[in-house]
Write a protein that holds these residues in place. Sequence first.
Motif, PDB file in Angstrom:
ATOM      1  N   GLU A 251      20.676 -21.631 -21.489  1.00 44.54           N
ATOM      2  CA  GLU A 251      20.469 -20.801 -20.312  1.00 44.54           C
ATOM      3  C   GLU A 251      21.745 -20.572 -19.519  1.00 44.54           C
ATOM      4  O   GLU A 251      22.010 -19.465 -19.060  1.00 44.54           O
ATOM      5  CB  GLU A 251      19.409 -21.452 -19.408  1.00 44.54           C
ATOM      6  CG  GLU A 251      19.020 -20.537 -18.263  1.00 44.54           C
ATOM      7  CD  GLU A 251      17.921 -21.124 -17.419  1.00 44.54           C
ATOM      8  OE1 GLU A 251      17.229 -22.050 -17.881  1.00 44.54           O
ATOM      9  OE2 GLU A 251      17.753 -20.650 -16.283  1.00 44.54           O
ATOM     10  N   LYS A 252      22.524 -21.617 -19.327  1.00 51.78           N
ATOM     11  CA  LYS A 252      23.721 -21.467 -18.493  1.00 51.78           C
ATOM     12  C   LYS A 252      24.808 -22.406 -18.992  1.00 51.78           C
ATOM     13  O   LYS A 252      25.030 -23.468 -18.429  1.00 51.78           O
ATOM     14  CB  LYS A 252      23.338 -21.779 -17.043  1.00 51.78           C
ATOM     15  CG  LYS A 252      24.417 -21.447 -16.053  1.00 51.78           C
ATOM     16  CD  LYS A 252      24.052 -20.309 -15.167  1.00 51.78           C
ATOM     17  CE  LYS A 252      25.223 -19.949 -14.296  1.00 51.78           C
ATOM     18  NZ  LYS A 252      24.834 -19.298 -13.056  1.00 51.78           N
TER      19      LYS A 252
ATOM     20  N   ALA B  35      27.303 -24.013 -16.610  1.00 53.74           N
ATOM     21  CA  ALA B  35      26.829 -25.136 -15.795  1.00 53.74           C
ATOM     22  C   ALA B  35      26.939 -26.427 -16.587  1.00 53.74           C
ATOM     23  O   ALA B  35      27.364 -27.459 -16.073  1.00 53.74           O
ATOM     24  CB  ALA B  35      25.384 -24.897 -15.363  1.00 53.74           C
TER      25      ALA B  35
ATOM     26  N   THR C  66      28.391 -28.298 -24.815  1.00 52.23           N
ATOM     27  CA  THR C  66      27.428 -27.320 -25.320  1.00 52.23           C
ATOM     28  C   THR C  66      27.489 -27.250 -26.837  1.00 52.23           C
ATOM     29  O   THR C  66      26.473 -27.044 -27.487  1.00 52.23           O
ATOM     30  CB  THR C  66      27.710 -25.919 -24.746  1.00 52.23           C
ATOM     31  OG1 THR C  66      29.068 -25.596 -24.990  1.00 52.23           O
ATOM     32  CG2 THR C  66      27.441 -25.870 -23.263  1.00 52.23           C
TER      33      THR C  66
ATOM     34  N   LYS D 275      27.325 -22.735 -10.456  1.00 49.98           N
ATOM     35  CA  LYS D 275      26.961 -23.138 -11.800  1.00 49.98           C
ATOM     36  C   LYS D 275      25.629 -23.858 -11.731  1.00 49.98           C
ATOM     37  O   LYS D 275      25.513 -25.039 -11.987  1.00 49.98           O
ATOM     38  CB  LYS D 275      28.066 -23.999 -12.412  1.00 49.98           C
ATOM     39  CG  LYS D 275      29.369 -23.199 -12.552  1.00 49.98           C
ATOM     40  CD  LYS D 275      30.394 -23.924 -13.385  1.00 49.98           C
ATOM     41  CE  LYS D 275      31.762 -23.289 -13.302  1.00 49.98           C
ATOM     42  NZ  LYS D 275      31.875 -22.000 -13.937  1.00 49.98           N
TER      43      LYS D 275
ATOM     44  N   VAL E  27      21.415 -23.779 -12.806  1.00 48.68           N
ATOM     45  CA  VAL E  27      20.539 -23.276 -13.860  1.00 48.68           C
ATOM     46  C   VAL E  27      19.282 -22.702 -13.196  1.00 48.68           C
ATOM     47  O   VAL E  27      18.513 -23.440 -12.602  1.00 48.68           O
ATOM     48  CB  VAL E  27      20.152 -24.397 -14.837  1.00 48.68           C
ATOM     49  CG1 VAL E  27      19.443 -23.827 -16.041  1.00 48.68           C
ATOM     50  CG2 VAL E  27      21.391 -25.175 -15.250  1.00 48.68           C
TER      51      VAL E  27
ATOM     52  N   ASN F  80      18.612 -29.645 -11.063  1.00 46.97           N
ATOM     53  CA  ASN F  80      19.999 -29.204 -11.032  1.00 46.97           C
ATOM     54  C   ASN F  80      20.909 -30.276 -10.452  1.00 46.97           C
ATOM     55  O   ASN F  80      22.007 -30.506 -10.944  1.00 46.97           O
ATOM     56  CB  ASN F  80      20.130 -27.920 -10.211  1.00 46.97           C
ATOM     57  CG  ASN F  80      20.036 -26.690 -11.072  1.00 46.97           C
ATOM     58  OD1 ASN F  80      20.955 -26.376 -11.815  1.00 46.97           O
ATOM     59  ND2 ASN F  80      18.902 -26.004 -11.029  1.00 46.97           N
TER      60      ASN F  80
ATOM     61  N   SER G 298      15.956 -20.139  -9.245  1.00 49.00           N
ATOM     62  CA  SER G 298      15.876 -18.679  -9.333  1.00 49.00           C
ATOM     63  C   SER G 298      15.209 -18.064  -8.114  1.00 49.00           C
ATOM     64  O   SER G 298      15.352 -16.883  -7.858  1.00 49.00           O
ATOM     65  CB  SER G 298      15.117 -18.276 -10.596  1.00 49.00           C
ATOM     66  OG  SER G 298      13.823 -18.834 -10.573  1.00 49.00           O
TER      67      SER G 298
END
Lengths: 317, 508
Positions: A183-184, A187, A195, B89, B91, B99, B139
């Motif tokens: 997803e990110k 991050a 990753t 950064k 998610v 997070n 979000s």
Amino acid sequence: MEVLERIFNIALIAATLRTTAPILLVSLGGTFTTKAGIFNIGLEGQMLLGAFFAVLGSIWTQSALGGVLIGVTASVVVAGIFSLFVVTLRANEVVVGLALNLLAGGLTITLTKAIFGTRGSIVSGDIVGMPRIELPVIHDLGPLGQMLSGFTPLVYLSFAMVFVVWLILYRTRIGLHIRVTGEKPAAAEALGISTAAMQHIASLFCGVLAGLAGAHLSLGYITMFAENMSSGRGFMAVAVLIFSNGDPVRVLFGCLLFGFADALSLRLQTFGLSSYLVLTVPYLVTLAALFALTYRQRPKLFRETAETLSLIRRRQA
Amino acid sequence: MTFAIEMTGVTKRFGAVVANRNVSFGVRQGEIHALVGENGAGKTTLMNVLFGLVQPDEGTIRINGQTVVMDSPRRAIALGLGMVHQHFKLVPSLTVAENIFLGMEIVRGGLIDRKAQSEKTRQISAEFGLKVDPDRRVSELSVGIEQRVEILKVLARGAKIVILDEPTAVLTPQESRELFRILRRFADAGMTVIFISHHLSEVMEVSDTVTVLRDGAVVGTRPTRELNEDELVRMMVGRNVNFDRRPRKAISGRTVIELKEICARDARGVLALRDVNLTVRSGEIVGIVGVDGNGQTELAEVIAGLRAPSHGEIAVNGITIAESHPRAMREAGLAHVPADRLARGVDASASISANILMGRQYAQPWAGRGLIRWGRVREFARGLIKRFDIRARNEKTLVKTLSGGNMQKVVVAREFSRETPFLLVDQPTRGVDIGAMERIHDEIMLKRDQGAAILLISVQIDEVLALADRILVMFAGRISGEVDPEKTTEDEIGLLMAGGAERPRAAA
Ligand SMILES: Nc1ncnc2c1ncn2[C@@H]1O[C@H](COP(=O)(O)OP(=O)(O)OP(=O)(O)O)[C@@H](O)[C@H]1O
Ligand SMILES: [Mg+2]
């Protein structure tokens, strides 16, 4: 009426569970790569190689378990090659996936010829298939019980895996890191999560499940290997994954639908309908249903009613 | 004198661009050190080098006297560094608590203990005075609250050296003050803080030492008390800058945009806008202020056609807009500078000229017979790069390689170069330096004088005070008051923002 009864009966449900198992296993494998942000079109090839080596392994070791292990090992190796190219060497995932699919198709044919001297399929009394498990208590619970009993272990495993995969993805650390990777990635990197490592791991998990799916095809209900025996299930799995966004529960429903349509079409064949046409049914049904599902999930427009409006205004006063 | 951080001779090149030029930079333990400079001066790059996100071409880094090779953020974190990034950064699909604990999850029996994480988050949030709801998905949050989550993420890790890259760009002055109070407390306890900011008053107020970067090189490092704001500005831009209220002639034009009884709900069905009515006339700047999370985001989204209202209607030039859709609004005459540039403002992986084209791709003279006239677009983009002083090699430069403030300028340039009767500008100067801020303010005033209707949403109250003809204060999803910028004070606005006599609703 009689015809309908012959089509829709308990045996159909049993057949559905049986046909669902392989696509479910391979799709669940794909949830890992999907969540890790890899578009894995190579599922088909991994499953096919798994099926082929499961048969080989079964003959070599004279045991079904040995066959499954060797089948899984084969597809894990392919999954490793896939992630080596895609993650480490940054090759395009679609190209690599397609190449491995083509390779799997060609390799199984060539090896069949080289080892067995035959073309098309391996049929032999030496292949040890998987046993069927009669669940002791449940078996005695009447027809429904009998329906849930007597499957090969991989059928039970495939349904249990829905929960296991869900648990891994949504409740464990590694699953969380896999999802964040997809997803990110920025991050993840900024927090020191690699990753690349996560994508390799996801791909290997995927290989294990795709291998099991393959083994189910060749050592489950029919003990043989046939050319292109995965017959597009890996691609169907890709479609299911796209629509379900890799969510294991939605994957289950997509696969059940496919399994049902598949079982039904096998049934219909016995009624003398054109087999080519009938064989397309499961694919069409699944795609149509998945589409309808996504369409229904569009955000809905909310409108205030006179009542809620007066409430809003009253609070203001 | 003990240096917590010592960077010596750091040079970083991106192709032909030298982002850092032989930078030497030292931060003493326990101080609050401000890093300032124009957009593209190399501040973010320098901090990314320090945090191991970017590898320098030359130079060494010492942490607490030990030479280290920062080959990854993992090493930086292990050495006690924490960084709040300019571009968040976070998610989006995870909750606030998830997070904050990402990478240091609380695990019990092999599974993540989400309850414990939420509980801990609640504690930390209370301890540091940064209010967040642990179980909300990121979000659904506004940028201001996302910023709080980012800050909590670093504080929760117990970092000994904290880097904050423009932490206050989207915080209200009150929130910023609160943040710096917390940081001061930490610094007194031995924590080292580096922060980047374009708000010089804030730099003067809270920092012990200032380092100024220009064109990738250090101009100087000075104790803050030996400087005044004007000197600082001159060190940065080499001239004085105008921050005063802009002079203006009263213009009373016709109504351009009108919102009638607008209600809207957020993703969870909670009312975000309650019966909002407002009009903006031609030649008028209407400013909207409020603590983040009181409906400004939703208001902007409704006007931009990005969120369908649950009640009410919008009319542009007297014509009611039938369908809530960005293209419909744009064709009705809207230009929109969104608050979150990376999410809504630019396509970061495309070039500047492609970004300038966006929104005009159907219109003459940029397109014809189904084809895009790239030659014209590029020429136009070159003009805008000059006019808005976008620091980029040329119009083919990819937006993702620009510094944050320069990305913002791309968005502003695109929207302000459209000849539209109505502009919605949401945090127009987020992350831009003072020189660019002045230029953007000039452009806003120019648009006003040309007769555009402008709705300005900003958490920078001084910005709204300098520009607006009328100021509307939002609280709890409705307009709680209107003030005249000529007569009001920041205190009066602050009171209205807190709900005035009304009891404040949880902002998160
Ligand atoms: N990945 C990259 N590729 C190419 N150029 C880059 C890259 N990152 C940064 N640059 C360039 O390096 C220079 C310094 O950028 P940096 O982001 O450090 O500026 P900054 O001081 O943080 O500015 P701002 O205040 O606008 O955030 C800019 O000219 C930018 O375009
Ligand atoms: Mg920056």
